[in-house]
Design a protein around this motif. Structure first.
Motif, mmCIF file in Angstrom:
data_model
loop_
_atom_site.group_PDB
_atom_site.id
_atom_site.type_symbol
_atom_site.label_atom_id
_atom_site.label_comp_id
_atom_site.label_asym_id
_atom_site.label_seq_id
_atom_site.Cartn_x
_atom_site.Cartn_y
_atom_site.Cartn_z
ATOM 1 N N ALA A 105 44.070 56.654 45.145
ATOM 2 C CA ALA A 105 43.880 55.836 46.348
ATOM 3 C C ALA A 105 42.833 54.753 46.068
ATOM 4 O O ALA A 105 42.984 53.592 46.465
ATOM 5 C CB ALA A 105 43.451 56.725 47.514
ATOM 6 N N PHE A 106 41.792 55.137 45.355
ATOM 7 C CA PHE A 106 40.724 54.187 44.978
ATOM 8 C C PHE A 106 41.308 53.070 44.104
ATOM 9 O O PHE A 106 41.071 51.881 44.331
ATOM 10 C CB PHE A 106 39.634 54.965 44.218
ATOM 11 C CG PHE A 106 38.488 54.141 43.720
ATOM 12 C CD1 PHE A 106 37.292 54.091 44.425
ATOM 13 C CD2 PHE A 106 38.574 53.438 42.525
ATOM 14 C CE1 PHE A 106 36.213 53.344 43.959
ATOM 15 C CE2 PHE A 106 37.507 52.682 42.048
ATOM 16 C CZ PHE A 106 36.329 52.645 42.780
ATOM 17 N N LEU A 107 42.084 53.473 43.097
ATOM 18 C CA LEU A 107 42.666 52.473 42.193
ATOM 19 C C LEU A 107 43.644 51.568 42.930
ATOM 20 O O LEU A 107 43.724 50.369 42.669
ATOM 21 C CB LEU A 107 43.385 53.170 41.024
ATOM 22 C CG LEU A 107 42.503 53.878 39.995
ATOM 23 C CD1 LEU A 107 43.368 54.523 38.914
ATOM 24 C CD2 LEU A 107 41.523 52.902 39.354
ATOM 25 N N TYR A 108 44.392 52.142 43.864
ATOM 26 C CA TYR A 108 45.355 51.330 44.614
ATOM 27 C C TYR A 108 44.631 50.244 45.408
ATOM 28 O O TYR A 108 44.997 49.065 45.386
ATOM 29 C CB TYR A 108 46.182 52.216 45.555
ATOM 30 C CG TYR A 108 47.277 51.436 46.242
ATOM 31 C CD1 TYR A 108 48.503 51.269 45.631
ATOM 32 C CD2 TYR A 108 47.047 50.809 47.470
ATOM 33 C CE1 TYR A 108 49.490 50.508 46.213
ATOM 34 C CE2 TYR A 108 48.031 50.046 48.074
ATOM 35 C CZ TYR A 108 49.255 49.908 47.439
ATOM 36 O OH TYR A 108 50.228 49.140 48.021
ATOM 37 N N ARG A 109 43.556 50.679 46.092
ATOM 38 C CA ARG A 109 42.794 49.721 46.903
ATOM 39 C C ARG A 109 42.259 48.602 46.017
ATOM 40 O O ARG A 109 42.333 47.429 46.343
ATOM 41 C CB ARG A 109 41.634 50.480 47.559
ATOM 42 C CG ARG A 109 41.150 49.907 48.849
ATOM 43 C CD ARG A 109 40.292 50.894 49.632
ATOM 44 N NE ARG A 109 39.354 51.614 48.796
ATOM 45 C CZ ARG A 109 39.287 52.936 48.733
ATOM 46 N NH1 ARG A 109 40.117 53.681 49.437
ATOM 47 N NH2 ARG A 109 38.397 53.517 47.962
ATOM 48 N N MET A 110 41.760 48.986 44.885
ATOM 49 C CA MET A 110 41.178 48.004 43.959
ATOM 50 C C MET A 110 42.233 47.010 43.464
ATOM 51 O O MET A 110 42.007 45.808 43.395
ATOM 52 C CB MET A 110 40.524 48.794 42.814
ATOM 53 C CG MET A 110 40.529 48.158 41.458
ATOM 54 S SD MET A 110 39.591 46.651 41.404
ATOM 55 C CE MET A 110 40.440 45.889 40.033
ATOM 56 N N HIS A 111 43.439 47.503 43.151
ATOM 57 C CA HIS A 111 44.463 46.603 42.600
ATOM 58 C C HIS A 111 45.217 45.843 43.684
ATOM 59 O O HIS A 111 45.914 44.879 43.386
ATOM 60 C CB HIS A 111 45.449 47.404 41.736
ATOM 61 C CG HIS A 111 44.873 47.839 40.423
ATOM 62 N ND1 HIS A 111 44.274 49.060 40.236
ATOM 63 C CD2 HIS A 111 44.758 47.199 39.237
ATOM 64 C CE1 HIS A 111 43.838 49.166 38.996
ATOM 65 N NE2 HIS A 111 44.109 48.046 38.364
ATOM 66 N N ALA A 112 45.089 46.292 44.934
ATOM 67 C CA ALA A 112 45.819 45.619 46.007
ATOM 68 C C ALA A 112 44.980 44.547 46.691
ATOM 69 O O ALA A 112 45.504 43.659 47.347
ATOM 70 C CB ALA A 112 46.282 46.654 47.042
ATOM 71 N N SER A 113 43.642 44.630 46.505
ATOM 72 C CA SER A 113 42.795 43.673 47.224
ATOM 73 C C SER A 113 42.649 42.386 46.418
ATOM 74 O O SER A 113 43.006 42.333 45.252
ATOM 75 C CB SER A 113 41.428 44.305 47.489
ATOM 76 O OG SER A 113 40.837 44.667 46.266
ATOM 77 N N ASP A 114 42.080 41.362 47.059
ATOM 78 C CA ASP A 114 41.909 40.036 46.444
ATOM 79 C C ASP A 114 43.234 39.557 45.856
ATOM 80 O O ASP A 114 44.166 39.317 46.570
ATOM 81 C CB ASP A 114 40.803 40.068 45.386
ATOM 82 C CG ASP A 114 39.454 40.367 46.023
ATOM 83 O OD1 ASP A 114 39.324 40.114 47.238
ATOM 84 O OD2 ASP A 114 38.567 40.874 45.325
ATOM 85 N N LEU A 115 43.277 39.454 44.509
ATOM 86 C CA LEU A 115 44.526 39.042 43.877
ATOM 87 C C LEU A 115 45.347 40.294 43.595
ATOM 88 O O LEU A 115 45.026 41.035 42.683
ATOM 89 C CB LEU A 115 44.212 38.367 42.541
ATOM 90 C CG LEU A 115 43.927 36.886 42.545
ATOM 91 C CD1 LEU A 115 43.563 36.431 41.146
ATOM 92 C CD2 LEU A 115 45.129 36.112 43.070
#
Lengths: 349, 636
Positions: A105-115
């Motif tokens: 879930a942490f990685l998803y948030r990181m890769h889905a935010s900004d670009l």
């Protein structure tokens, strides 16, 4: 969705897995060489292990592989042609532990935010997580300090709890609910005593923690307000052998390098795992390296993991308390040891 | 994605790792938590072991030189060309030789010896790195009455006293460094010896500075301190044979309070670990150094004591295995003397032909001297003491046959190139510094037409008239078990389930034999000593230089210092009035060179170190020695 809880007899789990395997690649912990446990794509339901200490190598590799092809680059006349590589293969990660579900879930948030990162999201959005709650804490885990276990309230599609003869399955998302519904009469609604038992197991598991703790809050105060003596990083750095293992097995680390691989007359641009502990990680083309000293790299790693700046951005520390860095560290600079040193202002090896 | 357990191909610690492969290409590495050596822990090289086989310049077809260029051909043509050229040279009475390698498996190294002594009828078979390891072992074995170095890294981790002789273990043997760190954390006393205060030296209870080339001298001083103690605790109850002669030989050596202290610690230790980093210099001196080290262990009661370890560290992966397979010009497989009749007869029976028992040329002696040279998995300029300069001598070879997985500079210079599997596709065994023989298992198929190394070497032998009965690497291992006594137990089927098999029992009750020691000094009449740092450059090894992640530091240093560099302590730099990056002129009796300096806080004043990667730059100043007195002055 807690009231949607269901149960499945352990005798029927193989049938459920077989059904899942017909429509997705099922990744689960299996017995590897000499007692090792590893997450792997299974070829038969019997391979899946239920009674295991979490694998040292995290299942993050199935959404963020060590070598991750992103773009194929071909010559086309005088120009070049780019073809994005997208892996949208449906996958089920089965029996992953709570900390790992939390980390995805942490990685998803990181890769889905900004670009948004298309290659990552294509994989992650086609993954269904069936996690197995931890009724017995693992030896070196401290997930209770990171709100990442032993049981989860969110962040997994289905949470399984081992009740002995049965597994209790709690859907955490609509995707999970649909997955249980598709399984038809392999599942039946959970009885109240089963749901009670699950709560008792959670409480018992939480009480069983204690040996490993990690006081993030006080470390965060010190790191974020510049109250860690410079010499402390230098002292600690003599106890690090710069293997990068902590990054590679960390379920929340995602830093990478980009390289082009030659393949059959074309080039494939790949993302590859990299470690912020490697000297060349921040090496610039000029030859200048802003973090040439290992002490600076360790400082950087823990700043990213526990500083308030990142906590505010990510809503959590960069750690799910899985304890893998303790198991993998070639030196002695794992998360609990460094957090303790930061908190106490002293390092004891 | 497939995942296959195999043995790490880099240093000699003997870690295990899973190589993951997808679509036939290695894509990643995972650790093995239950492996007794690595226990889930890998170093940076191990974590990136999949890269070179996947990203490197792989050889996929046999190549032969036509009109100055390497052109693809068939295996049959390539083998025939190699056979014809080598046979012509031998018939003309010219010298031929074979180079084995620490990068190759035991089976490949054994077959390299069979190719040399069996098919080519020459004793010239060697590997370059042998000179940094085997002489130390010879010295140790002589004192230990024939017993091979024994002990494990687990023993080291459980020791209460550890002596580390040089070698920047954190870089050269990280898993060994881990064992030391764990022991220190648990309260063990660590003493380091060397010319640099390396990472481990900073964790040590005591660091004993030693000039380059004077490790043996310092250890002899420790022996003098140990034998001078009235009743050394922990020492054998009655004097060992040769004790008085030994005591006489070291009586005149100066013994400082520090040496006395270390000798006492060692004698009082219940379990002691002694780790001996690879060393350069003349072989006779290394033998004497090995003798001194084993003597120190013997007089303090640790040689052969269960739980105590005395381990010389091979500079690279399978160096111990290569030596034990007989990749040496002066010994037969099993480190058996050339003149030993039983061993010769055993080889003759197994090979169907008596082995050539002549003393051959050493690796360093071969380029330029032999007309025909077969090189297996060795990139000569990467390991030769003369570095890149060796390419010129190699260019004079009339027939150079290279078997490798990668298009190395040596392969580029070859007349015939035979493509073989890399470790990720290979099969066989390798032997760790502990003497643990472990399997290399294929995670992918060899690319293109590449064949397994054992098969390619066998076919080359067959082309030269020595047919082979092997159908797998395992068949070769079984034959090794017949001719190398220590490997007799290795060839059984258990090693698949267990984590490897030890070549020799960890300890026995053989009594050591003491001999008088001779101590070597580097006479430093001039203010500084110039030496090379280490005996091996990982940056030149194909498994590092072809890995995008691992090559970065090395590539960057070569870009920043295309002319090489010399490391110097701050005190020396201040004395000369130079700063980081400025140039100094170094002059010895042999020659001089100007090099930029890199400040190194770890170095003792008076010691100037040039990284092994830049050894060609100071060849003229060193004049063939491993260390020389020099004067240094600022380049105006």
């Amino acid at each position: 969705m807690a009231n949607e809880a269901r149960t499945i007899s352990k005798r029927d789990v193989a049938g459920w897995l077989a059904a899942l395997m017909r429509r997705a690649e099922v990744i689960a912990p299996v017995a590897a060489h000499g007692g090792d446990v590893a997450f792997a794509a299974i070829s038969s339901p019997e391979q899946v292990v239920f009674d295991f200490q979490n694998s040292l190598h995290p299942p993050k590799q199935f959404v963020l592989p060590q070598t991750d092809p992103l773009v194929v680059i071909r010559r086309n006349g005088n120009g070049i042609e780019l073809e994005p590589v997208r892996d949208a293969h449906p996958r089920v990660i089965f029996n992953l532990r709570s900390c790992d579900a939390r980390s995805l879930a942490f990685l998803y948030r990181m890769h889905a935010s900004d670009l948004p990162d298309g290659a990552y999201l294509a994989r992650a959005e086609n993954v269904t997580l069936v996690s197995l709650a931890c009724t017995v804490p693992c030896e070196l885990g401290f997930c209770t300090c990171c709100d990442a276990g032993p049981f989860l309230k969110e962040g997994t599609d289905v949470q399984l709890t081992d009740l002995g003869e049965h597994l209790l399955a709690e859907p955490g998302t609509d995707k999970g609910l649909a997955m249980l519904s598709e399984a038809g009469d392999l599942f039946r609604p959970a009885r109240p005593d089963e749901e009670r038992r699950r709560l008792e197991l959670e409480e018992a598991a939480k009480r069983a923690f204690g040996a490993e703790t990690c006081h993030f809050a006080s470390a965060m105060r010190r790191v974020s307000t510049g109250r860690v003596p410079e010499e402390l990083w230098g002292t600690m750095s003599d106890w690090c052998l710069e293997c990068g293992g902590c990054n590679f097995v960390c379920p929340t680390c995602y830093c990478f390098s980009v390289k082009d691989m030659k393949q059959d007359g074309s080039w494939v641009r790949c993302r590859t795992w990299d470690s912020c502990q490697y000297q060349a990680f921040t090496l610039e083309a000029s030859g200048h390296n802003p973090r040439e000293r290992r002490a600076d790299r360790i400082k950087r790693r823990f700043f990213h993991k526990v500083s308030a700046q990142y906590y505010l951005r990510d809503g959590t520390v960069g750690c799910v308390g899985c304890g893998r860095c303790v198991r993998v560290c070639l030196g002695t600079t794992d998360m609990p040891a460094v957090v303790e040193a930061i908190r106490k202002g002293a390092w004891n090896g | 994605m497939d995942s296959v357990l195999t043995t790490c191909p880099f240093c000699a610690c003997g870690c295990s790792l899973y190589v993951q492969a997808s679509n036939g290409r290695p894509t990643g590495v995972a650790p093995s938590e239950n492996h007794p050596v690595s226990r889930g822990r890998l170093c940076a090289r191990g974590w990136n072991a999949h890269e070179a086989p996947a990203w490197g310049d792989r050889l996929t077809r046999p190549l032969v030189r036509r009109g100055g260029r390497l052109e693809p051909t068939s295996w049959e043509n390539a083998l025939e060309l190699a056979r014809a050229s080598l046979t012509t040279l031998i018939e003309a009475g010219k010298d031929v030789g074979v180079l084995g390698s620490a990068r190759a498996t035991n089976e490949e190294n054994y077959l390299a010896v069979r190719l040399a002594r069996g098919a080519l009828r020459t004793g010239s078979v060697d590997s370059f790195l042998r000179a940094t390891y085997q002489p130390l072992v010879d010295g140790i074995v002589a004192v230990a009455n024939g017993r091979a170095p024994a002990g494990t890294l687990a023993d080291v981790e459980a020791s209460d006293f550890i002596l580390v002789l040089e070698g920047d273990l954190a870089n050269t043997h990280p898993q060994a460094a881990h064992a030391v760190i764990k022991a220190v954390k648990a309260g063990a006393r660590l003493v380091t010896v060397g010319c640099a205060r390396t990472q481990l030296a900073r964790l040590a209870a005591l660091h004993l500075p030693a000039l380059p080339g004077e490790r043996g001298f310092l250890v002899a001083g420790l022996v003098a301190a140990a034998v001078a103690e009235p009743e050394p605790a922990g020492s054998p109850e009655r004097p060992l044979p040769g004790f008085e002669a030994l005591r006489g030989s070291v009586a005149a050596l100066p013994v400082s309070e520090q040496l006395r202290q270390v000798a006492r610690w060692l004698a009082q230790a219940t379990r002691a670990g002694i780790l001996v980093g690879p060393d350069g210099g003349p072989p006779e001196r290394l033998v004497r150094e090995g003798t001194a080290i084993a003597t120190l262990a013997a007089v303090t009661g640790h040689l052969g004591r269960p739980g105590s370890a005395l381990l010389p560290l091979p500079a690279r992966g399978n160096l111990r295995g290569a030596c034990e397979m007989g990749v040496m010009p002066h010994l037969l497989p099993g480190t058996i003397p050339l003149t030993e009749a039983t061993a010769g007869a055993r080889l003759a029976r197994v090979w169907g032909r008596a082995p050539a028992s002549a003393l051959g040329l050493t690796a360093a002696g071969m380029p330029g001297r032999v007309a025909g040279l077969v090189v297996h998995a060795e990139d000569v300029p990467a390991v030769a003491p003369t570095g890149q300069d060796v390419l010129e001598a190699l260019g004079q070879t009339e027939c150079l046959v290279v078997l490798d997985a990668f298009l190395t500079p040596t392969a580029r210079a070859a007349h015939v190139v035979l493509p073989v599997a890399s470790f990720a596709e290979g099969e066989g065994t390798i032997t760790s510094l502990e003497g643990r023989v472990q399997r290399v298992r294929p995670a992918a198929r060899p690319p293109g037409e590449a064949r397994h190394g054992w098969r390619a070497l066998s076919e080359l032998s067959a082309a030269l008239g020595l047919p082979f009965p092997y159908r797998s690497a395992n068949d070769v291992l079984r034959e090794i078990g017949e001719v190398v006594p220590a490997y007799a137990a290795v060839a059984d089927g258990t090693r698949d389930e267990a984590w490897g098999t030890f070549t020799s029992p960890p300890s026995d009750d053989r009594e050591p034999t003491l001999r008088p020691l001779a101590a070597d000094r580097v006479v430093a009449a001039l203010p500084a000593v110039l030496a090379l740092e280490g005996v091996f450059d990982w940056g030149s090894d194909p498994l590092v230089s072809l890995s995008p992640t691992l090559c970065r530091d090395h590539v960057s240093r070569r870009k920043l210092y295309p002319q090489g560099l010399v490391q110097m302590s701050r005190r020396d730099a201040d004395g000369l009035g130079v700063r980081h990056g400025w140039s100094v002129r170094l002059a010895s009796a042999h020659g001089e060179v100007a090099l930029p300096i890199v400040l190194c806080n770890e170095l003792e004043p008076g010691v100037l170190l040039v990284p092994y990667a830049f050894r060609e730059r100071v060849a003229g100043v060193l004049g063939g020695r491993s260390e020389v007195p020099v004067t240094a002055e600022k380049v105006q």
